[in-house]
Design an enzyme around this catalytic site. Structure first.
Site, PDB file in Angstrom:
ATOM      1  N   ASP A   1       6.213  -5.064   5.999  1.00 42.73           N
ATOM      2  CA  ASP A   1       6.842  -6.246   6.600  1.00 42.73           C
ATOM      3  C   ASP A   1       6.954  -7.393   5.596  1.00 42.73           C
ATOM      4  O   ASP A   1       8.012  -8.016   5.459  1.00 42.73           O
ATOM      5  CB  ASP A   1       6.079  -6.684   7.865  1.00 42.73           C
TER       6      ASP A   1
ATOM      7  N   MET B   1      -7.445   2.877   9.517  1.00 37.22           N
ATOM      8  CA  MET B   1      -6.631   1.765   9.016  1.00 37.22           C
ATOM      9  C   MET B   1      -5.571   1.285   9.999  1.00 37.22           C
ATOM     10  O   MET B   1      -5.246   1.974  10.960  1.00 37.22           O
ATOM     11  CB  MET B   1      -5.952   2.160   7.715  1.00 37.22           C
ATOM     12  N   GLY B   2      -5.028   0.190   9.618  1.00 33.17           N
ATOM     13  CA  GLY B   2      -4.029  -0.513  10.394  1.00 33.17           C
ATOM     14  C   GLY B   2      -4.485  -1.952  10.340  1.00 33.17           C
ATOM     15  O   GLY B   2      -5.410  -2.321  11.070  1.00 33.17           O
TER      16      GLY B   2
ATOM     17  N   TYR C   1     -25.139  13.485  16.542  1.00 34.60           N
ATOM     18  CA  TYR C   1     -24.569  12.255  15.997  1.00 34.60           C
ATOM     19  C   TYR C   1     -23.424  11.716  16.843  1.00 34.60           C
ATOM     20  O   TYR C   1     -22.636  12.477  17.401  1.00 34.60           O
ATOM     21  CB  TYR C   1     -23.965  12.490  14.608  1.00 34.60           C
TER      22      TYR C   1
ATOM     23  N   GLY D   1       0.814  -1.216   0.000  1.00 39.83           N
ATOM     24  CA  GLY D   1       0.000   0.000   0.000  1.00 39.83           C
ATOM     25  C   GLY D   1       0.844   1.262   0.000  1.00 39.83           C
ATOM     26  O   GLY D   1       1.928   1.282   0.566  1.00 39.83           O
TER      27      GLY D   1
ATOM     28  N   GLY E   1      -5.522   8.719   3.812  1.00 45.29           N
ATOM     29  CA  GLY E   1      -4.268   8.995   4.528  1.00 45.29           C
ATOM     30  C   GLY E   1      -3.063   8.510   3.747  1.00 45.29           C
ATOM     31  O   GLY E   1      -1.988   9.111   3.778  1.00 45.29           O
TER      32      GLY E   1
ATOM     33  N   ASP F   1       0.777   1.786   8.551  1.00 50.34           N
ATOM     34  CA  ASP F   1       0.331   1.054   9.744  1.00 50.34           C
ATOM     35  C   ASP F   1       1.272   1.218  10.947  1.00 50.34           C
ATOM     36  O   ASP F   1       0.873   0.999  12.082  1.00 50.34           O
ATOM     37  CB  ASP F   1       0.212  -0.448   9.440  1.00 50.34           C
TER      38      ASP F   1
ATOM     39  N   THR G   1       5.135   1.793   5.608  1.00 46.42           N
ATOM     40  CA  THR G   1       3.734   1.425   5.833  1.00 46.42           C
ATOM     41  C   THR G   1       3.110   2.452   6.752  1.00 46.42           C
ATOM     42  O   THR G   1       3.711   2.837   7.768  1.00 46.42           O
ATOM     43  CB  THR G   1       3.519   0.016   6.433  1.00 46.42           C
TER      44      THR G   1
HETATM   45  P1  FBP Z   1       0.966  -2.092   3.702  1.00 48.09           P
HETATM   46  O1  FBP Z   1       1.156  -3.067   4.803  1.00 48.09           O
HETATM   47  O2  FBP Z   1       1.304  -2.617   2.376  1.00 48.09           O
HETATM   48  O3  FBP Z   1       1.673  -0.802   3.973  1.00 48.09           O
HETATM   49  O4  FBP Z   1      -0.572  -1.698   3.608  1.00 48.09           O
HETATM   50  C1  FBP Z   1      -1.253  -1.381   4.768  1.00 48.09           C
HETATM   51  C2  FBP Z   1      -2.693  -1.068   4.491  1.00 48.09           C
HETATM   52  O5  FBP Z   1      -2.878   0.283   4.188  1.00 48.09           O
HETATM   53  C3  FBP Z   1      -3.541  -1.490   5.683  1.00 48.09           C
HETATM   54  O6  FBP Z   1      -3.671  -0.465   6.613  1.00 48.09           O
HETATM   55  C4  FBP Z   1      -4.819  -1.914   5.047  1.00 48.09           C
HETATM   56  O7  FBP Z   1      -5.462  -2.898   5.792  1.00 48.09           O
HETATM   57  C5  FBP Z   1      -4.380  -2.479   3.747  1.00 48.09           C
HETATM   58  O8  FBP Z   1      -3.201  -1.830   3.410  1.00 48.09           O
HETATM   59  C6  FBP Z   1      -5.379  -2.286   2.643  1.00 48.09           C
HETATM   60  O9  FBP Z   1      -4.969  -3.020   1.536  1.00 48.09           O
HETATM   61  P2  FBP Z   1      -5.469  -2.799   0.062  1.00 48.09           P
HETATM   62  O10 FBP Z   1      -4.688  -1.647  -0.479  1.00 48.09           O
HETATM   63  O11 FBP Z   1      -5.126  -4.057  -0.620  1.00 48.09           O
HETATM   64  O12 FBP Z   1      -6.940  -2.506   0.116  1.00 48.09           O
END
Ligand code: FBP
Length: 695
Positions: A200, A279-280, A272, A106, A569, A228, A226
């Site tokens: 990783d 993410m993570g 609301y 990602g 992000g 994450d 990443t």
């Molecule tokens: P990386 O580990 O490759 O950096 O990606 C992390 C991430 O952004 C996660 O936070 C998320 O769960 C995942 O990628 C989403 O994957 P995709 O791009 O395949 O939808």
């Protein structure tokens, strides 16, 4: 009346102001592209050298020793001034090189600066060197799709977000065939080295390539990327060598700005609960940082939930001389109760609104769901291996998949299938909503990871929350607190006696700033009954309008807005921290290459301190590996760093979260982090998590 003459469209389009404001390149982009990140001192010298750091110890995994023999004995290497190099070493350092670079996984803000760092450093050392970028991630290496990275290409992407320059992909170079194809492409380009910018799994892949390509004279170096934040490296003694990956800070700041804007909205229109999934994939680092950045009312950290112990259950079982093993770890049901408790407490203070952060990977830490994920991973992987086909192509829709699972429970197995799916699993699974069943059965990614981003985690949790809140309304436990002044004013206006009615209506009619309606009053009917019993009205009288008004105000309407922060992000333009971090990582990667290293991951020590203390390093990737379940089998991978619940950052969050919940009549304690900036005095130096962990 005079009429206004319309300007001719061509004249309008050619007007300098039109051109300026409709150009693809605005002032912010121009400013970003021309910004020069800071360089760590050692990179301003003519030469760099590597100093072995054998005192940084890691315990090797036996399997890694077996399969990565040529790189497992690498030490941590510190990049130092290389002016003392021998003549021969200087010649090697300065030689014309061809280097390939690839993004893998990602996107993460700061990636273009990694390429800029490699490019600037390699051209400084030898202007004849060439940098090739593989297109669309590892597929570009396998299929030989690349572009030469030129000065003008680099300049167009300096300090810009995303991985748009050469794009990215998630392919893993794992089979012998793919490894050979890739090597041949590298050889065709006469590459001296390949730099893999990835997470990783991609750095794991880089280590295997380093091992395979060593005998061909091709070096492979990784760069930790990443959003994450789960690539963190500590030695066996606990010394931090790599506190975070690039991209984390920007993503967290981007999420936080959005979350904080929602918090402002929630506190203005007060109707609301905004539920923000961030993410993570597994680790909750981004959720923790977002909580510290925004002081959201409620944030869950998956890692804490995994450690959850239901003491009430334990005590109950203890009385019967038993141990209740189900008391360890949290269930979805229990989590929804915890959320409801916070919602009810805020509502009692007149705040039937708020902001909540849920980490994307929370399901990984919820007992019953984690078991499903592991079992289904294995079932899907076994099916693929045994039948040499793809589970998802064989069973394209949910019904077919469910049918396959059912067959496993009935013992109707395809040849050689080993079933780990029993009747109880099937029953429990069938109790889940269809969209969630589908989510748990989705295709795993190329590395065998469960794709949390494709599951509507927030919906499943909030559906349970809504259900339970309805029960609490029925029981009279979920009420919106009534401001004492408002109550007295409303009744006073109509000449009703607030004292008499107050005692009948509220369970805390004393000095409280907020009054809470009695549990027994849950409808217009029960309201009237109470007033009749208390002789405040007669049986044939209607409930006075002001009392109805107060009652209606006390009945909560639970309204949510669901948000998912992640991809936005990843595409954000980097913060100053990530601009500097990415750029220096790029220079570190090149220094490792120019000094002959392979199987190392570029890193910067002391990120948690001021820039002046940053120290570039090469960390042996093979030493970071351990065995983990992937695609139903144990595989060597870099161990992901999850949130340490003993860290300063988590402990501070834990100590302050009750204040941030603000279940009191006072103001919410929200923090406004503001937009991501890369210049200007108010830009923060580094993630709050890092600052706290450095104390
Ligand atoms: P990386 O580990 O490759 O950096 O990606 C992390 C991430 O952004 C996660 O936070 C998320 O769960 C995942 O990628 C989403 O994957 P995709 O791009 O395949 O939808």
């Amino acid at each position: 009346m005079g009429s206004v003459r319309k300007i001719d469209i061509n004249t309008l389009l050619n007007h300098s102001l039109t051109e300026e404001v409709t150009s693809d390149v605005n002032k912010e982009v121009i400013e970003r592209r021309s910004f020069s990140p800071k360089k760590i001192g050692v990179f301003s010298e003519g030469y760099t050298s590597l100093e072995e750091q054998p005192h940084y110890k890691f315990s090797n995994d036996k399997e890694a020793e077996k399969v990565l023999p040529d790189i497992i004995n690498n030490n941590v290497q510190k990049i130092i001034n290389g002016s003392e190099k021998s003549k021969k070493e200087k010649v090697f350092f300065n030689k014309k090189r061809n280097v390939g670079v690839v993004f893998s996984g990602g996107p993460a803000p700061g990636g273009h600066n990694v390429i800029a760092g490699i490019f600037d450093e390699m051209k400084r050392v030898n202007p004849d060197s060439k940098l090739y970028g593989f297109i669309l991630g590892p597929d570009g290496i396998i299929e030989g799709k690349y572009t030469e990275i030129t000065a003008s290409l680099v300049d167009a992407y300096r300090n810009m977000g995303g991985f748009t320059m050469i794009k990215t992909g998630r392919t893993k170079i794992d089979s012998k065939e793919k490894i050979d194809f890739s090597r041949k492409v590298c050889q065709k380009l006469s590459l001296d080295a390949l730099v893999v910018i990835g997470g990783d799994d991609s750095n794991t892949n880089a280590a295997f390539l380093a091992q395979e390509y060593k005998s061909y004279g091709i070096q492979v170096v990784g760069v930790p990327k990443t959003i994450d934040g789960d690539i963190q490296v500590k030695t066996d003694c606990g010394e931090t060598l790599c506190a975070i990956s690039f991209g984390f800070h920007t993503a967290a700041r981007g999420f936080s700005q959005n979350i904080s804007n929602l918090a402002t909205d929630a506190n203005s229109d007060v109707k609301y609960w905004h539920i923000c999934k961030v993410m993570g994939r597994v680790a909750s680092h981004l959720a923790l940082e977002s909580a510290l950045q925004t002081h959201a009312n409620l944030t869950f950290i998956g890692e804490e939930l995994a450690d959850y112990v239901d003491n009430e259950r334990l005590e109950k079982a203890k009385k019967n001389n038993e141990i209740d093993y189900t008391a360890f770890g949290i269930t979805l049901r229990h989590l929804s109760r915890v959320i409801c408790d916070a919602i009810v407490r805020r509502a009692a203070c007149g705040k039937n609104y708020g902001i909540m952060i849920i980490p994307e990977g929370i399901l990984e830490f919820i007992n019953e769901i984690q078991i499903f994920i592991i079992k289904l991973n294995k079932i899907i992987a076994d099916y693929n291996n045994i039948h040499d086909s793809d589970f998802h192509s064989s069973f394209p829709n949910l019904n077919e998949k469910l049918d396959y699972l059912k067959r496993l429970t009935r013992g109707i197995k395809y040849e050689n299938d080993i079933s780990i799916w029993n009747l109880r699993d099937d029953d429990l699974f069938n109790q889940l909503p269809l969209f969630f069943q589908e989510g748990l059965l989705i295709e795993r990614d190329t590395h065998g990871n469960f794709q949390f981003s494709l599951v509507n985690t927030e919906k499943i949790i909030m559906d349970m929350v809504k259900e339970y809140l309805d029960m609490l309304i029925e029981k009279g436990e979920y009420k919106v607190g009534i401001d004492q002044e408002y109550y007295r004013y409303t009744l006073g206006q109509s000449g009703l006696n607030p004292e008499k009615f107050g005692k009948a209506l509220f369970r805390n009619f004393d000095d409280n700033k907020l009054f809470i309606v009695k549990k027994s009053i849950i409808s217009k009917k029960t309201l009237k009954q109470v007033l009749v019993v208390e002789k405040l009205i007669k049986e044939d009288e209607v409930v006075p309008e002001p009392i109805m008004q107060i009652f209606n105000k006390s009945v909560p309407k639970f309204k949510t807005q669901l948000h998912f922060y992640g991809y936005d992000g990843r595409g954000n333009d980097p913060t100053l921290f990530d601009c500097n971090f990415g750029y220096n990582l790029g220079m570190t990667a090149f220094s490792l290459v120019a000094n002959g290293a392979t199987g190392q991951m570029a890193a910067i020590k002391n990120l948690e301190h001021d820039f002046e203390k940053w120290e570039p390093l090469g960390i042996p990737i093979a030493k970071l590996m351990h065995l983990e379940e992937r695609k139903g089998r144990l595989a060597l991978v870099i161990e992901r760093a999850i949130v340490d619940t003993n860290s300063n950052a988590f402990r501070v969050f834990k100590a302050l979260r009750e204040e941030w919940l603000a279940a009191n009549p006072g103001k919410d304690r929200l923090r406004r982090p503001g937009p991501v900036r890369f210049t200007g005095k108010s830009e923060e130096d580094r993630p709050i998590t890092l600052t706290l962990n450095s104390i």
